[in-house]
Design an enzyme around this catalytic site. Structure first.
Site, mmCIF file in Angstrom:
data_model
loop_
_atom_site.group_PDB
_atom_site.id
_atom_site.type_symbol
_atom_site.label_atom_id
_atom_site.label_comp_id
_atom_site.label_asym_id
_atom_site.label_seq_id
_atom_site.Cartn_x
_atom_site.Cartn_y
_atom_site.Cartn_z
ATOM 1 N N HIS A 190 -22.956 -1.029 -2.100
ATOM 2 C CA HIS A 190 -21.535 -1.206 -1.817
ATOM 3 C C HIS A 190 -20.887 0.174 -1.697
ATOM 4 O O HIS A 190 -21.415 1.170 -2.206
ATOM 5 C CB HIS A 190 -20.866 -1.981 -2.942
ATOM 6 C CG HIS A 190 -21.239 -3.428 -2.985
ATOM 7 N ND1 HIS A 190 -20.464 -4.358 -3.636
ATOM 8 C CD2 HIS A 190 -22.288 -4.114 -2.476
ATOM 9 C CE1 HIS A 190 -21.020 -5.547 -3.519
ATOM 10 N NE2 HIS A 190 -22.142 -5.419 -2.819
ATOM 11 N N GLU A 198 -18.330 1.477 -3.199
ATOM 12 C CA GLU A 198 -18.023 2.105 -4.486
ATOM 13 C C GLU A 198 -19.272 2.707 -5.121
ATOM 14 O O GLU A 198 -19.221 3.801 -5.696
ATOM 15 C CB GLU A 198 -17.401 1.090 -5.454
ATOM 16 C CG GLU A 198 -16.085 0.508 -4.977
ATOM 17 C CD GLU A 198 -16.239 -0.803 -4.219
ATOM 18 O OE1 GLU A 198 -15.324 -1.625 -4.307
ATOM 19 O OE2 GLU A 198 -17.273 -1.013 -3.535
ATOM 20 N N CYS A 210 -15.561 -5.589 -6.313
ATOM 21 C CA CYS A 210 -16.204 -6.813 -6.797
ATOM 22 C C CYS A 210 -16.545 -6.649 -8.279
ATOM 23 O O CYS A 210 -16.320 -5.590 -8.873
ATOM 24 C CB CYS A 210 -17.465 -7.101 -5.978
ATOM 25 S SG CYS A 210 -18.823 -5.956 -6.300
ATOM 26 N N CYS A 222 -19.114 -3.728 -8.854
ATOM 27 C CA CYS A 222 -18.512 -2.408 -8.686
ATOM 28 C C CYS A 222 -17.482 -2.117 -9.775
ATOM 29 O O CYS A 222 -17.371 -0.979 -10.235
ATOM 30 C CB CYS A 222 -17.909 -2.278 -7.300
ATOM 31 S SG CYS A 222 -19.172 -2.252 -6.003
#
EC number: 3.5.4.33
Length: 171
Positions: free
Chosen positions: A57, A59, A87, A90
């Site tokens: 992801h 992040e 999310c 993260c």
């Protein structure tokens, strides 16, 4: 370090540039930058499909880059700018990295770990809490997501049409 609205806007625009990289690769377009003392020390964009790794992801990529830049897993005195609400995964990583401040653009109603679904970043049961600000360039951040899903629907229509042409030679 608190940043002016002008500075925050600049950093979110940089996160949007990262999201654009994902969009160009047909990845869910989420972008992130981590800032310390007015300098971007980490950048990331969603790369799950390209890498075949579920944890790639925006992040996570930005945290890894910032850790390498700082030579430390603790990212104290930093601000994370991300186009979409982090999310659950993260959000956990943000807390573990000790990032004290998160600013995100659009909400994540299906997987949000900061506000929408769960409040991991501000949960008083956890030993590290994060200041969360939401809504910076929200329309721009939501727009790039809408573009991605619209393009996905168009790709499916084209693929369906091509399959039909190949399977029915009498059309």
């Amino acid at each position: 370090m608190p940043y002016s609205l002008e500075e925050q806007t600049y950093f979110m625009q940089e996160a949007l540039k990262e999201a654009e990289k994902s969009l160009q690769k047909a990845e869910i377009p989420i972008g992130c930058v981590i800032v310390k003392d007015g300098e971007i020390i980490g950048r990331g964009h969603n790369a799950r499909e390209e890498s075949n790794q579920a944890i790639m992801h925006a992040e996570m990529m930005a945290i890894n880059e910032a850790n390498a830049h700082e030579g430390n897993w603790r990212l104290l005195d930093t601000t994370l700018f991300v186009t979409i609400e982090p999310c659950v995964m993260c959000s956990g990583a943000i807390g573990l990295a000790r990032i004290p401040h998160v600013i995100y653009g659009a909400s994540n109603q299906k997987f949000g770990g900061a506000d929408s679904l769960y409040q991991i970043l501000t949960d008083e049961r956890l030993n590290h809490r994060v200041q969360v600000e939401r809504g910076l360039l929200a329309a721009d951040c939501a727009n790039i997501m809408q573009t991605f899903f619209r393009q996905g629907r168009e790709r499916k229509k084209i693929a369906k049409h091509l399959i039909k042409e190949q399977s029915d030679p009498f059309d």
